[in-house]
Enzyme design. Structure first.
Site, PDB file in Angstrom:
ATOM      1  N   GLU A  18       0.833  -1.207   0.000  1.00 25.53           N
ATOM      2  CA  GLU A  18       0.000   0.000   0.000  1.00 25.53           C
ATOM      3  C   GLU A  18       0.867   1.257   0.000  1.00 25.53           C
ATOM      4  OE1 GLU A  18      -3.065  -0.354   3.051  1.00 25.53           O
ATOM      5  OE2 GLU A  18      -3.238   1.829   3.075  1.00 25.53           O
TER       6      GLU A  18
ATOM      7  N   GLU B  52      -2.931  10.766   2.908  1.00 24.48           N
ATOM      8  CA  GLU B  52      -4.125  10.924   3.740  1.00 24.48           C
ATOM      9  C   GLU B  52      -4.194  12.337   4.310  1.00 24.48           C
ATOM     10  OE1 GLU B  52      -4.860   6.429   5.380  1.00 24.48           O
ATOM     11  OE2 GLU B  52      -2.969   7.450   5.690  1.00 24.48           O
TER      12      GLU B  52
ATOM     13  N   THR C   2      -7.975   4.366  16.077  1.00 28.02           N
ATOM     14  CA  THR C   2      -8.259   4.942  14.758  1.00 28.02           C
ATOM     15  C   THR C   2      -8.852   6.336  14.913  1.00 28.02           C
ATOM     16  OG1 THR C   2      -8.668   2.730  13.884  1.00 28.02           O
ATOM     17  CG2 THR C   2      -9.507   4.578  12.592  1.00 28.02           C
TER      18      THR C   2
ATOM     19  N   TRP D  80     -13.600   8.825   3.955  1.00 26.33           N
ATOM     20  CA  TRP D  80     -14.239   7.972   4.957  1.00 26.33           C
ATOM     21  C   TRP D  80     -14.095   8.602   6.335  1.00 26.33           C
ATOM     22  CZ3 TRP D  80     -11.288   4.943   8.607  1.00 26.33           C
ATOM     23  CH2 TRP D  80      -9.893   5.052   8.439  1.00 26.33           C
TER      24      TRP D  80
END
Ligand SMILES: *[C@@H]1O[C@H](CO)[C@@H](O)[C@H](O)[C@H]1NC(C)=O
Ligand SMILES: *[C@@H]1O[C@H](CO)[C@@H](O)[C@H](O)[C@H]1NC(C)=O
Ligand SMILES: *[C@@H]1O[C@H](CO)[C@@H](O)[C@H](O)[C@H]1NC(C)=O
Ligand SMILES: *[C@@H]1O[C@H](CO)[C@@H](O)[C@H](O)[C@H]1NC(C)=O
Ligand SMILES: *[C@@H]1O[C@H](CO)[C@@H](O)[C@H](O)[C@H]1NC(C)=O
Ligand SMILES: *[C@@H]1O[C@H](CO)[C@@H](O)[C@H](O)[C@H]1NC(C)=O
Length: 426
Positions: free
Chosen positions: A123, A127, A222, A211
């Site tokens: 990945e 972000e 998170t 999101w």
């Protein structure tokens, strides 16, 4: 679905519920453990301008809708809990470059993102935390292994939410480079990624999505990483003007020759890619395209007659057809007939106050409410991850292949928290 795969699916769900840290991106078939179908290659270079829906077959939209307009590009909006609109490429690139012009969304806990992900869960990320207007973050993962030290933070001139910025990544088997507005901000050498083991090196899909990392149902780590709990009282939008993708390999398909997950194991099948076919497919010309094709003199005539009934447009089009195409009488008549039909359609839209196809009679900007926007809707479960109401919601899944698993990319819990993650942002 065989009972075995149902069992495995059930186990997968179970595992991701009890163990969020290992429940990262989902992959349909992980070539580290299985023999998987080949990945469709991109095999070309192309700029997707999101002033209109990308060519059919090039991207899938999941978990919400994406609206396209010439003013804003692609708009990804979270209107309520459970939405995480995402565009996922149907193609893979095997080393290459992406250049994305993006304006990040505001909102505490809201994450705007540009993600590359592979079948073995390599990945590469950009972000943007909605609560942080000044910095962009970059990150990478090798083979799905959470690593506490990979994230980096970078200041962006003018801030990330007020305007579009050029977020570019260049990727070879030797190194990864990140750029903001043409300024080089980070390098990762393959050898520095756990001696190449954690270096992203397998064919990647591109995902663009938004999101809620701050959803109250996300794991505590998170939410902290995302910058706090999201308040859904207002909508939050991320905008992407364009995405250029360049595949440094050419071919039709990429497949894994063994279970090593190394770039050396990737086999390239030669031929033209489906992506190239999709891009080259000439879409049926829209009214606005036909309008744009008109000579400017004709347009002036049309503007002049706009107060009238559009008769000038009709005439202009007929004249255009006859002059430009030098068709015979009969053909011209047929063309006129077709134009007449379209003129009537335009009239109807005008009367209804609509703007069917970016056609602005008064020369105004396309307002983005045209008929080109995707109207596909997706049912998104409202049940929180791991709730007894059923399978956990798919909060965000840039791999696009998870059958409703808890595949939030950042379920690495504390893994990406700045407490652990930052190693000296610039
Ligand atoms: C592959 O399988 C092994 C053993 O079955 C397991 O421990 C490992 O987590 C699996 N890896 C992936 C990436 O699924
Ligand atoms: C934004 O992120 C940077 C880098 O982590 C940090 O230094 C800064 O304090 C953050 N700003 C806010 C408002 O959280
Ligand atoms: C975006 O940044 C990349 C990397 O520096 C650069 O090559 C490219 O020209 C930039 N694009 C634009 C439109 O300036
Ligand atoms: C680095 O590689 C070694 C094996 O060479 C492995 O044991 C270790 O877990 C890896 N570390 C990370 C962070 O992936
Ligand atoms: C690939 O595309 C080129 C150009 O469109 C064409 O000439 C060629 O025949 C195609 N090859 C295959 C294998 O279809
Ligand atoms: C996109 O959707 C199609 C049709 O549902 C599916 O076959 C394909 O695997 C999807 N692609 C991705 C990248 O999820």
């Amino acid at each position: 679905m065989s009972s075995r795969s149902v069992l495995m699916l059930a186990f997968g769900l179970f595992a991701s519920i009890i163990s969020p840290v290992s429940g990262q991106l989902y992959t349909d078939c992980n070539p580290l453990n299985a023999t998987c179908a080949p990945d469709p290659a991109f095999g070309t270079a192309h700029t997707f301008n999101f002033n209109a829906t990308p060519p059919t077959g090039t991207f899938n939209t999941t978990a919400g809708t994406v609206d396209y307009s010439s003013a804003n590009g692609a708009a990804f909006t979270i209107n309520k809990k459970g939405e995480s609109p995402t565009l996922i490429s149907n193609f893979y690139f095997f080393f290459g470059r992406t250049e994305v012009h993006l304006k990040a969304a505001p909102g505490t806990g809201i994450i705007s993102s540009i993600v590359w992900s592979s079948d073995v869960l390599d990945e590469v990320d950009w972000e943007f935390m909605g609560g942080n207007t000044t910095h962009a973050s970059t990150n990478y993962f090798g083979k799905g292994q959470p690593d506490f030290h990979n994230a980096d933070y970078h200041p962006v001139n003018g801030g990330v939410q007020d305007d579009y910025h050029n977020y570019t990544c260049v990727w070879t088997k030797e190194q990864l480079d990140w750029y903001i507005d043409s300024e080089h901000i980070r390098t990762l050498l393959a050898k520095d990624a756990n001696n190449t083991l954690s270096y992203p090196q397998t064919p990647m899909k591109l995902s663009l999505g938004i999101w809620a990392g701050g959803d109250p149902d996300q794991p505590k780590g998170t939410i902290e990483w995302a910058g706090g709990v999201t308040d859904y009282a207002q909508p939050y939008s991320m905008y992407v003007k364009s995405a250029s993708v360049e595949d440094y390999s050419t071919g039709k398909e990429y497949s894994y020759g063994d279970n090593s997950g190394t770039w050396e194991s990737i086999k390239i099948a030669t031929g033209n890619s489906t992506a190239v076919e999709n891009i080259n497919k000439q879409p049926e010309k829209s009214l606005s395209d036909k309008w744009n094709d008109l000579p400017s003199g004709t347009k002036t005539g049309v503007y002049a007659g706009a107060g009238g009934v559009g008769a000038l447009l009709f005439l202009g089009l007929v004249v255009y057809y006859i002059k430009q195409r030098r068709r015979g009488k009969q053909e011209a008549a047929l063309a006129a007939q077709r134009m007449d039909q379209e003129r009537m359609e335009m009239e109807r839209f005008k009367k209804e106050g609509g703007n069917p196809d970016a056609l602005a009679f008064d020369g105004a900007e396309y307002n983005g409410k045209g008929g080109m926007a995707s109207t596909t809707t997706y049912a998104v479960s409202d049940s929180p991850p791991g709730s007894s109401a059923g399978p956990p919601q798919k909060a965000w899944d840039p791999t696009g292949s998870g059958p409703g698993t808890a595949s939030m990319p950042l379920l690495r819990d504390d893994a990406m928290s700045p407490r652990f993650g930052a190693h000296g942002g610039r």
